[in-house]
Design a protein around this motif. Structure first.
Motif, short mmCIF file in Angstrom:
data_model
loop_
_atom_site.label_atom_id
_atom_site.label_comp_id
_atom_site.label_asym_id
_atom_site.label_seq_id
_atom_site.Cartn_x
_atom_site.Cartn_y
_atom_site.Cartn_z
N ASP A 1 -41.33 -31.77 -6.64
CA ASP A 1 -41.16 -30.89 -7.80
C ASP A 1 -40.23 -31.55 -8.83
OD1 ASP A 1 -40.77 -28.88 -9.66
OD2 ASP A 1 -39.91 -27.45 -8.23
N ALA A 2 -40.82 -32.24 -9.80
CA ALA A 2 -40.02 -32.93 -10.81
C ALA A 2 -39.14 -31.96 -11.59
CB ALA A 2 -40.93 -33.70 -11.77
N ASN A 3 -39.59 -30.73 -11.77
CA ASN A 3 -38.78 -29.76 -12.51
C ASN A 3 -37.47 -29.44 -11.80
OD1 ASN A 3 -40.47 -29.46 -14.77
ND2 ASN A 3 -41.78 -28.04 -13.65
N ALA A 4 -37.46 -29.46 -10.48
CA ALA A 4 -36.22 -29.23 -9.74
C ALA A 4 -35.23 -30.35 -10.02
CB ALA A 4 -36.51 -29.13 -8.24
N VAL A 5 -35.72 -31.58 -10.11
CA VAL A 5 -34.85 -32.72 -10.40
C VAL A 5 -34.37 -32.66 -11.85
CG1 VAL A 5 -34.67 -35.24 -10.41
CG2 VAL A 5 -36.05 -34.10 -8.65
N LEU A 6 -35.27 -32.34 -12.77
CA LEU A 6 -34.89 -32.24 -14.18
C LEU A 6 -33.85 -31.13 -14.38
CD1 LEU A 6 -38.42 -32.68 -15.80
CD2 LEU A 6 -36.57 -34.37 -15.71
N ASP A 7 -34.00 -30.02 -13.68
CA ASP A 7 -33.04 -28.93 -13.76
C ASP A 7 -31.66 -29.39 -13.26
OD1 ASP A 7 -32.34 -26.16 -14.27
OD2 ASP A 7 -32.31 -25.90 -12.08
N ALA A 8 -31.65 -30.15 -12.19
CA ALA A 8 -30.38 -30.66 -11.65
C ALA A 8 -29.72 -31.64 -12.63
CB ALA A 8 -30.60 -31.32 -10.30
N ILE A 9 -30.52 -32.45 -13.32
CA ILE A 9 -29.97 -33.36 -14.33
C ILE A 9 -29.31 -32.55 -15.44
CG2 ILE A 9 -30.54 -35.09 -16.10
CD1 ILE A 9 -32.79 -36.04 -14.16
N ASN A 10 -29.95 -31.46 -15.84
CA ASN A 10 -29.37 -30.58 -16.87
C ASN A 10 -28.03 -30.01 -16.45
OD1 ASN A 10 -30.79 -30.41 -19.27
ND2 ASN A 10 -32.34 -29.07 -18.39
N LYS A 11 -27.83 -29.85 -15.15
CA LYS A 11 -26.61 -29.24 -14.63
C LYS A 11 -25.55 -30.25 -14.22
CE LYS A 11 -29.05 -25.16 -13.02
NZ LYS A 11 -29.57 -24.44 -11.86
N LEU A 12 -25.76 -31.53 -14.51
CA LEU A 12 -24.75 -32.54 -14.16
C LEU A 12 -23.44 -32.19 -14.86
CD1 LEU A 12 -26.75 -35.89 -14.39
CD2 LEU A 12 -26.05 -34.66 -12.33
N THR A 13 -22.36 -32.46 -14.18
CA THR A 13 -21.04 -32.12 -14.71
C THR A 13 -20.75 -32.86 -16.01
OG1 THR A 13 -18.69 -32.05 -14.25
CG2 THR A 13 -19.89 -33.90 -13.32
N LEU A 14 -20.06 -32.18 -16.90
CA LEU A 14 -19.63 -32.81 -18.15
C LEU A 14 -18.20 -33.32 -18.03
CD1 LEU A 14 -21.18 -30.33 -20.73
CD2 LEU A 14 -22.02 -32.58 -20.04
N ASN A 15 -17.57 -33.08 -16.88
CA ASN A 15 -16.21 -33.55 -16.61
C ASN A 15 -16.17 -34.33 -15.30
OD1 ASN A 15 -14.96 -32.22 -18.88
ND2 ASN A 15 -15.37 -30.31 -17.78
N PRO A 16 -16.84 -35.48 -15.26
CA PRO A 16 -16.93 -36.22 -14.01
C PRO A 16 -15.61 -36.91 -13.66
CG PRO A 16 -17.89 -37.50 -15.77
CD PRO A 16 -17.52 -36.15 -16.35
N THR A 17 -15.47 -37.22 -12.37
CA THR A 17 -14.33 -38.04 -11.95
C THR A 17 -14.62 -39.47 -12.38
OG1 THR A 17 -15.29 -38.54 -9.80
CG2 THR A 17 -13.88 -36.58 -9.93
N ARG A 18 -13.57 -40.22 -12.58
CA ARG A 18 -13.75 -41.61 -13.03
C ARG A 18 -13.90 -42.57 -11.86
NH1 ARG A 18 -12.30 -42.40 -18.56
NH2 ARG A 18 -11.50 -40.47 -19.41
N ASP A 19 -13.42 -42.18 -10.70
CA ASP A 19 -13.47 -43.06 -9.53
C ASP A 19 -14.79 -42.88 -8.79
OD1 ASP A 19 -10.89 -44.01 -10.04
OD2 ASP A 19 -10.00 -42.35 -8.92
N SER A 20 -15.29 -43.98 -8.25
CA SER A 20 -16.51 -43.91 -7.46
C SER A 20 -16.53 -45.04 -6.44
CB SER A 20 -17.74 -44.01 -8.36
OG SER A 20 -17.78 -45.26 -8.99
N ASN A 21 -17.33 -44.84 -5.45
CA ASN A 21 -17.53 -45.83 -4.39
C ASN A 21 -19.01 -46.20 -4.38
OD1 ASN A 21 -14.82 -45.81 -3.43
ND2 ASN A 21 -15.24 -43.89 -2.38
N VAL A 22 -19.45 -46.90 -5.41
CA VAL A 22 -20.87 -47.17 -5.58
C VAL A 22 -21.43 -47.98 -4.42
CG1 VAL A 22 -22.62 -48.28 -7.03
CG2 VAL A 22 -20.76 -46.98 -8.08
#
Length: 176
Positions: free
Chosen positions: A117-138
Motif C-alpha cells: 500500500d503505497a498510500n500508507a508509506v506516503l502518509d507516513a512520509i507526510n508525518k515525518l517529524t519537523l524537529n528531528p534529532t541531529r545524531d544518528s547511527n547510520v
C-alpha cells in the motif's frame, strides 16, 4: 526487471574440486526512451566477478516483488526536498515492491512495515517529524536492516538509504 542467474566457481580448499555456485543478479534494462527492454538473452549481457567473466545460465523477468526497506536518516526528515524525493520515489516504485519506511536515528524506528500500500508509506512520509534529532547511527542502522533481511531470508531484498552522514562512532561504514 530481470532475473539473471550466473555461475561461479567457489574453491572450498586446495584439496577439493571447485564446486559451481549460482548467484542471482537483478537488473533493470531500459531503452533510450526509458522503456523496459523485454527481449534480452544471455548473449546480450556480461556478468563479471573479480574482473572475470562469469557464465550466465538464465535470463528471465523477475517473478517476485522487491522487499524494499526505505531508510531515512532522521536529521533529514524536516528537509522539504528530501520529502519530495521520497514521495517521487515511492510513487515510481509503487506496484513493484513491498515497501517499509524506517527512520534511522540513534536507533531504528519502523514507521511502516513492509506493505504494498503505497498510500500508507506516503502518509507516513507526510508525518515525518519537523524537529528531528541531529545524531544518528547510520552504519549501525543499515547493518541492523541487512541482518533483518538475512534472518527473514527475503527473496528479493532491496535497501535504499537516504543519508548524509555515516553516523556516530560504532560500526565503521566501510564494514557494512
Amino acid at each position: 526487471y530481470l532475473y539473471i542467474a550466473a555461475t561461479t566457481l567457489v574453491l572450498l580448499s586446495s584439496a577439493t574440486i571447485a564446486a559451481p555456485t549460482s548467484r542471482t543478479v537483478y537488473v533493470t534494462v531500459t531503452d533510450n526512451k526509458g522503456l523496459p527492454v523485454k527481449d534480452l538473452a544471455a548473449a546480450d549481457l556480461v556478468v563479471k566477478e573479480g574482473g572475470k567473466d562469469r557464465e550466465i545460465v538464465k535470463v528471465e523477468p523477475a517473478s517476485s516483488p522487491m522487499r524494499l526497506a526505505l531508510a531515512v536518516e532522521e536529521g533529514l526528515a524536516a528537509d522539504g526536498s528530501i520529502r519530495l524525493g521520497l514521495f517521487d520515489f515511492v510513487k515510481r516504485i509503487a506496484g513493484k515492491a513491498e515497501i517499509s519506511l524506517i527512520m534511522i536515528g540513534l536507533r531504528n524506528r519502523v514507521l511502516v512495515d513492509h506493505t504494498s500500500d503505497a498510500n500508507a508509506v506516503l502518509d507516513a512520509i507526510n508525518k515525518l517529524t519537523l524537529n528531528p534529532t541531529r545524531d544518528s547511527n547510520v552504519a549501525e542502522g543499515v547493518l541492523e536492516i541487512a541482518n533483518r533481511f538475512s534472518a527473514a531470508k527475503a527473496e528479493r531484498p532491496v535497501l535504499v538509504v537516504v543519508a548524509l552522514s555515516g553516523g556516530q562512532a560504532g560500526v565503521d561504514p566501510r564494514n557494512v
